[in-house]
Scaffold this active site. Structure first.
Site, PDB file in Angstrom:
ATOM      1  N   SER A  71      36.159 103.499 -15.194  1.00 35.07           N
ATOM      2  CA  SER A  71      35.190 102.943 -14.626  1.00 35.07           C
ATOM      3  C   SER A  71      33.756 103.252 -14.932  1.00 35.07           C
ATOM      4  CB  SER A  71      35.386 102.992 -12.945  1.00 35.07           C
ATOM      5  OG  SER A  71      36.361 102.305 -12.494  1.00 35.07           O
ATOM      6  N   LYS A  75      31.888 100.174 -16.174  1.00 36.38           N
ATOM      7  CA  LYS A  75      31.188  99.398 -15.339  1.00 36.38           C
ATOM      8  C   LYS A  75      29.697  99.696 -15.480  1.00 36.38           C
ATOM      9  CE  LYS A  75      34.627  98.677 -11.733  1.00 36.38           C
ATOM     10  NZ  LYS A  75      35.612  99.508 -12.108  1.00 36.38           N
ATOM     11  N   SER A 112      33.234 100.519  -7.097  1.00 35.70           N
ATOM     12  CA  SER A 112      33.982 100.423  -8.323  1.00 35.70           C
ATOM     13  C   SER A 112      34.887  99.199  -8.122  1.00 35.70           C
ATOM     14  CB  SER A 112      34.422 101.914  -8.757  1.00 35.70           C
ATOM     15  OG  SER A 112      34.816 101.689 -10.202  1.00 35.70           O
TER      16      SER A 112
END
Length: 435
Positions: free
Chosen positions: A56, A59, A116
């Protein structure tokens, strides 16, 4: 002389006390990188250029492009985004969007940072590029422009994909690019919770409020990557960027990152103590002669850099680098079963497009060294032939330093130059006006 030796040895011993990496950990996933965000001094570098799965941390690039769309006027914080069937079907972590659900851009920012949320990542990708696949192409292209030469994106969330790879150094560059280019959105990264549709979500970044000065950025985890984190911390006038990848548990990742940050700040403080001790060796000389004397006496201590110190029986030696630029010499490696991303061909800029952006290629203890760096780098990118070379002075903890910068560039040219220099393994970052 004994006082000087004691200060040097204290500075060198800082990283020897770091938490030992568990013997059972998979070194194919681990990597770490810590640097001074202002000067580029590398304070800790271990497997920093080894290919890893971002999870993640991906992101952060999704957010970078979302912030850019806001700044370009394509969206506002109040704009509504709609979840497609594909977005609603994403695996956790998510905020349980259903097909047709809407949320504001500001809520999407918080959902990406704090929860997330994979479903929200796809919502943003489809809004900005039509499809997640097309958005991933844009993500990779922007990564190249930002100097992330070892990063390839295949989705907007970080969910498993064998060709979605990065490095700890690249994630540090992305972290700093977010702070440099979009400072107005940084308070979102300090938030620890947000509410949506009657539910409150808490941040996975538990270093905020626990470690002095930590003010973001992002955590990540998939089974193939282990537990990742990219974070920044500021104390007094010093900001550090720290990246740890491949932690066996979230708790270990957090503890290890905390110790790296604390050790880095101690290392910087001890270095200043060393400089003070060296200056007290004898009556003041003229500045040039004094620097020669300091260098000679430190060299006489027979301390070599980088210093190899093992963190554990199964890991290769730690490489600690205190340098005056943004470079490193770690040897890249690649995780098992990961196919290397295709090489991208960088377009060559034919000339300089004038503007008020700059590119910085290092920070040095004297102006002559900074100027020499500029002259060395100039021929590596065609667009630099007409740029202005400058060595502005700044002060860090009472120490005068000189930036090595090419000025008078347009934003796109500055980013392209850094992309081209990264292809030569040369450090570089684009500098926005006023920075």
């Amino acid at each position: 002389m004994l006082a000087l030796r004691a200060c040097v040895l204290a500075a060198m011993a800082v990283f020897a006390c770091l938490l030992a990496f568990p013997a059972a950990a998979d070194t194919r996933r681990y990597a770490a990188f810590v640097a001074d965000a202002e000067t580029g001094e590398i304070l800790h570098s271990r497997l920093a250029d080894a290919r890893r799965y971002p999870a993640s941390l991906t992101k952060m690039m999704t957010l970078y492009l979302l912030f850019e769309a806001i700044e370009n006027g394509e969206l506002t914080l109040e704009s509504n985004l709609t979840a497609s069937r594909i977005a609603a079907s994403q695996q956790p972590s998510n905020i349980n969007l259903s097909t047709g659900d809407t949320l504001s851009v500001e809520t999407a920012i918080r959902a990406l940072i704090i929860k997330s949320a994979n479903d929200v990542a796809v919502v943003v990708a489809e809004e900005l590029a039509g499809t997640e696949r097309a958005f991933a192409v844009e993500m990779t292209a922007r990564a190249r422009e930002l100097g992330l030469s070892n990063t390839t994106f295949r989705n907007a969330s970080g969910l498993p994909n064998s060709r979605q790879v990065t490095t700890a150094r690249d994630m540090a560059r992305l972290t700093l690019a977010l702070r440099r280019d979009f400072p107005q959105y940084m308070p979102y990264f300090e938030e620890t919770r947000f509410s949506h549709a009657g539910r409150t979500y808490r941040s996975h970044n538990r270093l905020i409020g626990r470690v002095e000065g930590v003010d973001g950025m992002k955590t990540g985890y998939i089974r193939a990557s282990g537990f990742n984190i990219a974070t920044t911390a500021t104390r007094d006038d010093t900001r550090l960027v720290a990246v740890v990848m491949g932690g066996p548990t979230a708790s270990y990742r957090d503890n290890h990152t905390e110790q790296l940050i604390e050790a880095a700040f101690r290392s910087l403080n001890n270095r200043e103590a060393l400089i003070v001790a060296a200056r007290d060796l004898q009556p003041r000389l003229n500045p040039i002669r004094e620097q020669d004397l300091i260098a000679t006496r430190i060299a006489a201590l027979d301390l070599t850099m980088p210093v190899a110190q093992g963190d554990g029986d199964t890991l290769p030696p730690l490489r600690i680098e205190i340098t005056d630029d943004l470079g490193s010499v770690d040897t890249p490696s690649r995780p098992a079963a990961v196919e290397a991303p295709p090489e991208d061909t960088e377009p060559v800029l034919a000339g300089v497009s004038s503007g008020d952006w700059s590119v910085q290629v290092g920070a040095y203890a004297d102006a002559a060294a900074a100027q020499a760096r500029l002259e060395t780098i100039q021929d590596l990118a065609v667009a630099l032939s007409g740029a202005t070379m400058e060595t502005p002075q700044f002060e860090r903890d009472g120490r005068a330093l000189f930036r090595a910068r090419f000025t008078g560039l347009a934003a796109d040219v500055a980013r392209q130059v850094c992309s081209q220099l990264a292809a030569h393994d040369e450090p570089c970052f684009a500098v926005a006006p006023g920075s």
